[in-house]
Design a protein around this motif. Structure first.
Motif, mmCIF file in Angstrom:
data_model
loop_
_atom_site.group_PDB
_atom_site.id
_atom_site.type_symbol
_atom_site.label_atom_id
_atom_site.label_comp_id
_atom_site.label_asym_id
_atom_site.label_seq_id
_atom_site.Cartn_x
_atom_site.Cartn_y
_atom_site.Cartn_z
ATOM 1 N N PHE A 31 0.822 -1.209 0.000
ATOM 2 C CA PHE A 31 0.000 0.000 0.000
ATOM 3 C C PHE A 31 0.856 1.259 0.000
ATOM 4 N N ASP A 33 2.696 2.567 -2.515
ATOM 5 C CA ASP A 33 2.682 3.349 -3.745
ATOM 6 C C ASP A 33 1.532 2.901 -4.643
ATOM 7 N N PRO A 34 0.281 3.128 -4.234
ATOM 8 C CA PRO A 34 -0.855 2.639 -5.024
ATOM 9 C C PRO A 34 -0.876 3.197 -6.444
ATOM 10 N N GLU A 35 -0.542 4.487 -6.607
ATOM 11 C CA GLU A 35 -0.564 5.080 -7.953
ATOM 12 C C GLU A 35 0.492 4.442 -8.855
ATOM 13 N N GLY A 36 1.680 4.262 -8.299
ATOM 14 C CA GLY A 36 2.771 3.695 -9.078
ATOM 15 C C GLY A 36 2.456 2.279 -9.515
ATOM 16 N N ASP A 37 1.879 1.492 -8.601
ATOM 17 C CA ASP A 37 1.568 0.102 -8.936
ATOM 18 C C ASP A 37 0.494 0.026 -10.017
ATOM 19 N N GLU A 39 0.127 2.110 -12.408
ATOM 20 C CA GLU A 39 0.729 2.455 -13.693
ATOM 21 C C GLU A 39 1.728 1.387 -14.142
ATOM 22 N N ARG A 40 2.430 0.802 -13.162
ATOM 23 C CA ARG A 40 3.503 -0.128 -13.458
ATOM 24 C C ARG A 40 3.021 -1.342 -14.265
ATOM 25 N N CYS B 59 3.186 9.189 -15.111
ATOM 26 C CA CYS B 59 2.642 8.105 -15.917
ATOM 27 C C CYS B 59 3.560 6.887 -15.909
ATOM 28 N N ALA B 60 3.065 5.824 -16.532
ATOM 29 C CA ALA B 60 3.836 4.583 -16.590
ATOM 30 C C ALA B 60 5.146 4.789 -17.336
ATOM 31 N N ILE B 63 7.909 6.232 -15.216
ATOM 32 C CA ILE B 63 8.560 5.268 -14.333
ATOM 33 C C ILE B 63 9.653 4.539 -15.093
ATOM 34 N N VAL B 81 11.024 4.063 -8.369
ATOM 35 C CA VAL B 81 10.173 5.245 -8.344
ATOM 36 C C VAL B 81 8.966 4.974 -7.455
ATOM 37 N N ASN B 82 8.611 5.955 -6.624
ATOM 38 C CA ASN B 82 7.328 5.912 -5.924
ATOM 39 C C ASN B 82 6.475 7.025 -6.517
ATOM 40 N N LEU B 83 5.477 6.624 -7.299
ATOM 41 C CA LEU B 83 4.699 7.614 -8.044
ATOM 42 C C LEU B 83 3.743 8.372 -7.134
ATOM 43 N N THR B 84 3.309 7.727 -6.051
ATOM 44 C CA THR B 84 2.389 8.393 -5.131
ATOM 45 C C THR B 84 3.084 9.579 -4.468
ATOM 46 N N LEU B 85 4.321 9.368 -4.053
ATOM 47 C CA LEU B 85 5.067 10.441 -3.396
ATOM 48 C C LEU B 85 5.869 11.271 -4.394
#
Lengths: 52, 743
Positions: A31, A33-37, A39-40, B59-60, B63, B81-85
């Motif tokens: 939980f 990095d929900p946004e990153g996951d 997109e990943r 975006c993807a 990353i 990369v942590n996209l949330t932060l």
């Protein structure tokens, strides 16, 4: 009503599986990095082989 | 390089550089070895883990690019990369520098800034958040299962079936209450020990009483058990707790990121070698090089070089001050023109910047006395709950002639129904929704009670330099000068990086001027730029250097063969400043402008923005005193400021806002940080603050309303577990929906 003796343990067991899955997800920091996951999963970088 | 040569001329200083490593010996060469050791130590001190902030990643593809390009850099072990932060953390060999990685990312079109990993200490809050989330998950699981079993009981299960369901419910609910209730039990115990009845005391009592009476009833095969109510109570209250925690964690992490963006580094000169090092490793007596454009990392005395320093963050004055050998400089000032070599007199915690923290701490003491709406509600509510519950117990004992079981049952029902499920959600839900809304507008709410306090504000005190203005000069009246003069000025100014020169060059280019042919241009640090134009010497710079008479405003002077011209500058107002002032006035606020700057620029800005109440030349202590005087008059002051001279006033005010460009100390002292450049959101913040305070009161009224209906039922003994469950979930949902109505 004897069926309850089977159904209640079964339902509790299934709920427990969900709970354990939730614990596991939290322990493995899923939980963070929900946004990153989200997109990943769209990237094609490691489609052919797993990330070393 | 000149600095190195000069350093060589200062042998007396060398031994003092290594005081802790070796005793100062008589032989000068011996000192070189420990110095070399220290260089190595300073270099090794840098962490191999590098954190970069990526404000544009979204975006993807971002990353993949970032991780791919960073992993290709030799020495980098991993990049994630942590996209949330919007951060990337890189594990690398010690010789990989952040600057190198930033350059790699810039080539890929990704903007990156270095973050100080030491300041991102989010692990502790992470752990707490995860702990709360886990308890929330357990509570949810139990609530769903117990509720399912309860539905069967409510719809008429009888005798053995009912008892069986109650026993299974007990087996699920009891461990849950013990595990999930711990945060409440702990804080209730803590407040009982200091002799207070907090909100957590009735909560804990309700949890314990409801569970034990239900176990007893189940044992006696009674009709009513409150397991579902106990678990649901725990779930909703934990949800409020978690929301509250998350809002604060987000605010804290954003505030930490702002602080971490300023990586405190200094260039220390050791035996002529430049070593870039962390501020914490700099000690008094070190020699530090400060490049033009850099902020002073330490307090010290200039031992070489000439320059001008910008003290606006410390004193509010917009005019740069000349710095030559012997000038005392303090941390936080900005070096403008030439490189300065400074002997450190105080660094880190001893520097003047940090000493200011004491002043802040004193003023903050006053702020903690504020009692939030939730506290006031709890103070009113919590004795009432206990009195109601105990009187119900007493009455039914008397009425039934000593039927303890019946009396306890009713008092437990009263406790569960009055229990502030909705009250626990009333404030966190509103704050979560409001701070999310304000964050999108570019305002970071650092303090949970800041919104309520903002709602009470009736006076706004602004600082000038850096707050209402950008601290960027803007030339005025260029059209008054002849074309020729402007062309010469442009030619001279174009070669300098001094902010006034840059502004003048930009201004005259915008006016369509092309530079005159000026030769032999050279910059004289601390004075200005000079050159040869048509055989005469031309100079652009300070008034004394050009032989001009000083104007009362910020100005740059040009001398052409003995004739002098003055270019005046005003400070550019921050975008949205006028709108913010207008909107605040329309909202009925009294507005004051307190500035440490001289009279002319302050008056000018006050007139432009329409502020009638202004003071110039105000000292930091006077600012704080003025804010306190206003508070003594019974006014609630909102202070908006950015500099060190505002810090005490920010902390003393009822609520305070500072822009993201403010000094660290000012940001720490203020409750709200303005993330963008635009000032207009301040007016929005006041509006949303008032709205959310109203929503909180509404929420208290709503949850009180449910109690007014349900408590009499419970008191006469007509409340069933079904009624308790309904009242609880309905009131919680209404309160959350009301919170989301914020616009």
């Amino acid at each position: 009503m004897e069926i309850l003796a089977i159904l209640i343990p079964v339902s509790l067991f299934l709920g427990g599986v969900g709970l354990v899955a939730f614990f596991w997800a939290m322990k493995t920091k899923q939980f963070d990095d929900p946004e990153g996951d989200a997109e990943r999963i769209l990237t094609k970088d490691w489609d052919d082989r797993p990330k070393p | 390089m000149t600095v190195v040569e000069d350093f060589g001329r200062l042998p007396a200083l060398t031994p003092s550089l290594a005081p802790s490593l070796a005793p100062v010996s008589a032989c000068p060469a011996c000192a070189a070895v420990p110095a070399a050791e220290r260089i190595a130590a300073l270099r090794a001190a840098r962490d191999a883990r590098i954190m970069l902030s990526l404000p544009l990643a979204h975006c993807a593809a971002c990353i993949s690019t970032v991780e791919g390009s960073l992993s290709a850099v030799p020495g980098v072990r991993s990049a994630r990369v942590n996209l949330t932060l919007k951060r990337v953390s890189v594990e690398a060999a010690p010789d990989v520098t952040p600057a190198q990685l930033i350059a790699v990312l810039a080539a890929e079109g990704q903007e990156a800034h270095e973050l100080d990993p030491g300041l991102l200490s989010s692990t502790e809050t992470d752990r707490q958040g995860r702990d709360l989330l886990m308890r929330l998950g357990v509570a949810f699981f139990s609530m769903m299962n117990v509720m399912l079993l309860s539905v069967a009981v409510w719809s008429g299960a009888e005798d053995d079936t009912r008892d069986l369901f109650h026993w299974i419910s007990a087996a699920i609910a009891l461990p849950t209450v013990v595990f999930v209730g711990q945060p409440f039990f702990k804080s209730a115990w803590a407040s009982l020990r200091v002799g207070r009845l907090g909100m957590d005391v009735p909560i804990s009592l309700a949890l314990i009483l409801a569970s034990s009476i239900s176990v007893y009833e189940t044992w006696m095969s009674g009709h009513h058990a409150y397991f579902d109510a106990a678990v649901m109570l725990a779930f909703f209250l934990l949800l409020g707790r978690y929301l509250d925690h998350r809002t604060r964690a987000i605010a804290r992490s954003a505030a930490e990121e702002l602080a971490a963006l300023e990586v405190p580094r200094a260039i220390v000169l050791l035996n002529g070698a430049e070593v870039e090092t962390a501020i914490s490793a700099v000690v008094a007596g070190d020699i530090v090089l400060i490049r033009p454009g850099a902020r002073m990392p330490v307090d010290g005395v200039v031992i070489h070089g000439a320059s001008e320093v910008d003290r606006s963050l410390l004193t509010g004055e917009s005019l740069p001050v000349q710095a030559t050998v012997g000038t005392i400089i303090s941390a936080g000032e900005v070096n403008l023109t030439g490189p300065l070599t400074v002997r450190v007199t105080a660094a880190g915690k001893e520097s003047s910047l940090h000493r200011m923290a004491d002043l802040v701490a004193v003023a903050e003491g006053a702020k903690t006395r504020y009692t939030s709406l939730a506290d006031r509600a709890a103070r009113l509510y919590s004795p009432l709950v206990h009195i109601l519950s105990f009187s119900a117990f007493g009455y039914w004992m008397w009425a039934t002639g000593g039927d303890v079981r019946h009396a306890i049952n009713i008092s437990a029902a009263v406790l569960i129904i009055t229990c502030p499920c909705a009250l626990g959600l009333a404030v966190p839900a509103v704050i979560t929704s409001a701070s999310g809304k304000l964050f999108r507008k570019g305002l970071l709410i650092k303090n949970g009670t800041a919104l309520e306090r903002l709602a009470e504000v009736d006076t706004v005190v602004f600082d000038k330099t850096g707050t209402l203005t950008m601290g960027i000069p803007d030339p005025v009246g260029l059209a008054d000068h002849s074309h020729e003069v402007l062309a010469v000025a442009l030619a001279l100014a174009a070669g300098s990086s001094h902010p006034l020169a840059r502004a003048l060059a930009d201004g005259s280019r915008a006016a369509g001027i092309s530079p005159a042919l000026v030769e032999d241009i050279r910059e004289v640090p601390g004075h200005g730029v000079e050159g040869q134009w048509q055989g005469t010497r031309v100079r652009l710079g300070r008034f004394d250097w050009c032989g001009a008479k000083a104007l009362p405003v910020t100005a740059s002077y040009l001398s052409v063969g003995g004739v002098t011209h003055a270019f005046a500058f005003t400070d550019r107002p921050r975008p949205g400043a006028a709108e913010a002032v207008r909107a605040l006035k329309a909202a009925g606020m009294r507005i004051e402008l307190l500035s440490g700057d001289s009279e002319a620029p302050v008056q000018d800005l006050a007139l432009r923005l329409g502020i009638s109440d202004w003071r110039a030349g105000v000292l930091p202590a006077e600012k704080a005193a003025r804010v306190q005087a206003l508070a003594a008059e019974g006014r609630k002051v909102l202070m908006v400021g950015d500099g060190l001279n505002d810090t005490a006033a920010l902390a003393a005010a009822h609520v305070s806002i500072s822009p993201a460009t403010a000094l660290d100390a000012a940001r720490v002292a203020s409750d709200i940080v303005l993330l963008g450049q635009d000032m207009a959101p301040i007016a929005d913040a006041v509006r949303i603050g008032r709205q959310s305070a109203r929503r909180m009161v509404e929420n208290f009224v709503i949850s009180g309303g449910y109690n007014v209906v349900a408590v009499p039922l419970a008191l006469v003994g007509a409340a069933t577990p079904l009624a308790a469950a309904l009242a609880m979930s309905l009131s919680s949902i209404t309160v959350s929906l009301n919170a989301m109505r914020l616009k």
